[in-house]
Design a protein around this motif. Structure first.
Motif, short mmCIF file in Angstrom:
data_model
loop_
_atom_site.label_atom_id
_atom_site.label_comp_id
_atom_site.label_asym_id
_atom_site.label_seq_id
_atom_site.Cartn_x
_atom_site.Cartn_y
_atom_site.Cartn_z
N GLY A 299 5.84 -14.78 -9.27
CA GLY A 299 7.18 -14.21 -9.24
C GLY A 299 7.65 -13.99 -7.82
O GLY A 299 7.11 -14.57 -6.87
N ILE A 300 8.65 -13.12 -7.69
CA ILE A 300 9.24 -12.84 -6.38
C ILE A 300 8.54 -11.63 -5.78
O ILE A 300 8.47 -10.56 -6.39
CB ILE A 300 10.75 -12.57 -6.50
N LEU A 301 8.04 -11.83 -4.57
CA LEU A 301 7.22 -10.80 -3.92
C LEU A 301 8.14 -9.83 -3.15
O LEU A 301 8.89 -10.24 -2.27
CB LEU A 301 6.27 -11.51 -2.95
N VAL A 302 8.07 -8.56 -3.55
CA VAL A 302 8.90 -7.53 -2.90
C VAL A 302 7.96 -6.45 -2.36
O VAL A 302 7.31 -5.73 -3.14
CB VAL A 302 9.88 -6.90 -3.91
N TYR A 303 7.88 -6.36 -1.05
CA TYR A 303 6.95 -5.38 -0.47
C TYR A 303 7.50 -3.96 -0.57
O TYR A 303 8.70 -3.73 -0.42
CB TYR A 303 6.67 -5.73 1.00
N LYS A 304 6.58 -3.02 -0.77
CA LYS A 304 6.91 -1.60 -0.79
C LYS A 304 6.29 -0.88 0.40
O LYS A 304 6.48 0.33 0.55
CB LYS A 304 6.42 -0.96 -2.10
N LYS A 305 5.50 -1.59 1.17
CA LYS A 305 4.87 -1.02 2.36
C LYS A 305 5.11 -1.94 3.55
O LYS A 305 5.12 -3.17 3.42
CB LYS A 305 3.34 -0.86 2.16
N GLU A 306 5.28 -1.30 4.69
CA GLU A 306 5.50 -2.06 5.91
C GLU A 306 4.17 -2.36 6.59
O GLU A 306 3.15 -1.69 6.34
CB GLU A 306 6.39 -1.25 6.88
N LEU A 307 4.19 -3.32 7.49
CA LEU A 307 3.01 -3.59 8.31
C LEU A 307 2.63 -2.34 9.09
O LEU A 307 3.50 -1.64 9.63
CB LEU A 307 3.30 -4.71 9.32
N GLY A 308 1.35 -2.06 9.15
CA GLY A 308 0.87 -0.91 9.92
C GLY A 308 0.81 0.38 9.14
O GLY A 308 0.30 1.38 9.64
N GLU A 309 1.33 0.35 7.89
CA GLU A 309 1.28 1.58 7.08
C GLU A 309 -0.12 1.80 6.52
O GLU A 309 -0.82 0.86 6.14
CB GLU A 309 2.27 1.49 5.92
N GLN A 310 -0.49 3.06 6.45
CA GLN A 310 -1.73 3.44 5.80
C GLN A 310 -1.47 3.49 4.30
O GLN A 310 -0.43 4.03 3.87
CB GLN A 310 -2.17 4.82 6.32
N VAL A 311 -2.36 2.92 3.51
CA VAL A 311 -2.20 2.98 2.05
C VAL A 311 -3.44 3.64 1.45
O VAL A 311 -4.54 3.56 2.01
CB VAL A 311 -1.99 1.58 1.43
N ALA A 312 -3.25 4.27 0.32
CA ALA A 312 -4.36 4.91 -0.38
C ALA A 312 -4.78 4.03 -1.55
O ALA A 312 -3.98 3.23 -2.06
CB ALA A 312 -3.93 6.28 -0.90
N ALA A 333 3.11 -4.24 -10.45
CA ALA A 333 2.70 -3.60 -9.19
C ALA A 333 1.42 -4.24 -8.67
O ALA A 333 0.52 -4.57 -9.45
CB ALA A 333 2.48 -2.11 -9.41
N VAL A 334 1.35 -4.41 -7.36
CA VAL A 334 0.12 -4.84 -6.70
C VAL A 334 -0.38 -3.64 -5.90
O VAL A 334 0.33 -3.14 -5.03
CB VAL A 334 0.37 -6.03 -5.75
N VAL A 335 -1.58 -3.17 -6.24
CA VAL A 335 -2.05 -1.92 -5.65
C VAL A 335 -3.25 -2.17 -4.75
O VAL A 335 -3.99 -3.15 -4.89
CB VAL A 335 -2.44 -0.89 -6.74
N ALA A 336 -3.43 -1.24 -3.81
CA ALA A 336 -4.57 -1.31 -2.89
C ALA A 336 -5.84 -0.92 -3.63
O ALA A 336 -5.84 0.01 -4.44
CB ALA A 336 -4.35 -0.38 -1.71
#
Ligand code: ZN
Length: 377
Positions: A299-312, A333-336
């Protein structure tokens, strides 16, 4: 005195020729020797632009008599891939004829070279290095390439194989600046990471499929396993990922080239500044702790986090949108998998099942991340 050599590559099709241009600074045979190549993945142009700026700085240093060792620079390491333009889109990561990733399958002569020096390494570290370098050269001389990409790799490996310092300049898709280095060289390589302003440093020795920077080192660490005398110095061989493919600017390239010059001064290859390099402030951890985030659906990839962001762990990095579906079913959703820093994303916004869409660097090795299978193609 700067020399520029032209090495002809084997003719692949009648009526065509390709060649490598090799810049040489300082005196042949002087130590330390540094080898720098740019753009073995030919679609990673920030690497080539940085090398272009580096060539100018090195030529000036050479004219000033400031090159102490020997420096070999290949500013455009892959003229084959640079010609791979298909339907107005440049490719360059894979060899079009064979499908091989240009940065896999480098000539690996570690077993033969280590065998050749077995029992001959003594208490003189320099003599050991000279023996092993000669053995590596001899083994590389026996390699018969099977296609034009393998010919290219063999030429480049012969230029790099006896260097003390090897920098392999690349670019990720969209990314912060990051490095790959052998674990033996950490924290020794923190000066390079600090000078370049790297966000992430990954330790790797056996990622799988013989990428260039690991293959350069392999004879040295394999031979050192059976050495009983003086330690065998491992070349400092580093992949430098100069951000993302679209980060093409003279300002960045000039800054990166200047950082490489300062690093070469740190290592005594060019006359030193005596400076204390900036501290490295990013994350340094094993490649086993790098999550390669993959798309579960197309599908169409829509990011919710920017480069350099810390994710949990469990946090959404991106959503993949199916424009034919309705309501909540339209978004996946694609999750860490674990806590970490999102340091690379995909420039291409079409996802398909299994497509790599990001890299998250944590501190702890992840389940399923094992030596030999750490890279995606
Ligand atoms: Zn690359």
């Amino acid at each position: 005195m700067t020399h520029i050599d032209t090495i002809a590559l084997p003719v692949s099709a009648p009526g065509t020729t390709r060649s490598l241009r090799v810049h040489r600074y300082g005196r042949a045979g002087a130590r330390p020797k540094a080898y720098v190549q740019a753009g073995i993945h030919a679609d990673e142009l920030p690497a080539n632009l940085a090398a272009h700026h580096l060539a100018g700085l090195l030529a000036a240093a050479d004219r000033a008599g400031d090159v102490v060792g020997e420096i070999v620079l290949v500013p455009l390491a892959n003229p084959i891939g640079l010609s791979h333009v298909l339907f107005n889109h440049h490719q360059g990561r894979y060899h079009a004829q064979s499908g091989q990733n240009f940065n896999r399958g480098w000539p690996n002569v570690a077993i033969g070279a280590a065998e050749a020096v077995r029992g001959r390494l003594g208490s003189d570290g320099e003599a050991n290095l000279a023996l092993l370098r000669a053995a590596v050269a001899e083994e590389l001389g026996k390699v018969v390439p099977g296609n034009e990409a393998e010919s290219l790799r063999l030429v480049l490996m012969k230029l790099a194989a006896d260097a003390d310092v090897v920098l392999d300049l690349h670019t990720d898709s969209e990314a912060e600046l990051h490095l790959y280095v052998d674990p033996a060289h950490w924290p020794g390589a923190a000066d390079l990471a600090g000078l370049l302003g790297a966000s992430v440093v990954m330790f790797c020795r056996d990622s799988g499929n013989d990428p260039f920077e690991e293959t350069v080192c392999r004879p040295y660490w394999l031979a050192s396993q059976s050495a009983t005398g003086a330690p065998l110095a491992l070349p400092l061989s580093v992949v430098v990922e100069l951000r993302g493919e679209a980060d093409v600017s003279d300002e960045l390239a000039r800054r990166d080239a200047e950082a490489v010059m300062r690093f070469l001064a740190q290592r005594g290859v060019i006359a030193g500044s005596g400076e204390t390099p900036p501290a490295f402030t990013g994350i340094a951890a094993p490649l086993e702790a790098t999550e390669i985030v993959k798309a579960p659906v197309g599908g169409i990839l829509v990011y919710k986090k920017e480069l350099g962001e810390q994710v949990a762990a469990g946090e959404t990095i991106a959503e993949i949108v199916d424009p034919l579906a309705d309501g909540a079913g339209a978004r996946t959703a694609v999750v860490a998998a674990a806590d970490g820093r999102l340091f690379a994303r995909a420039r291409q916004r079409l996802a398909w099942p299994g497509a790599p869409i990001g890299k998250v660097q944590g501190l702890t090795p992840l389940p399923g991340r094992v030596p030999g299978k750490l890279m995606y193609d």
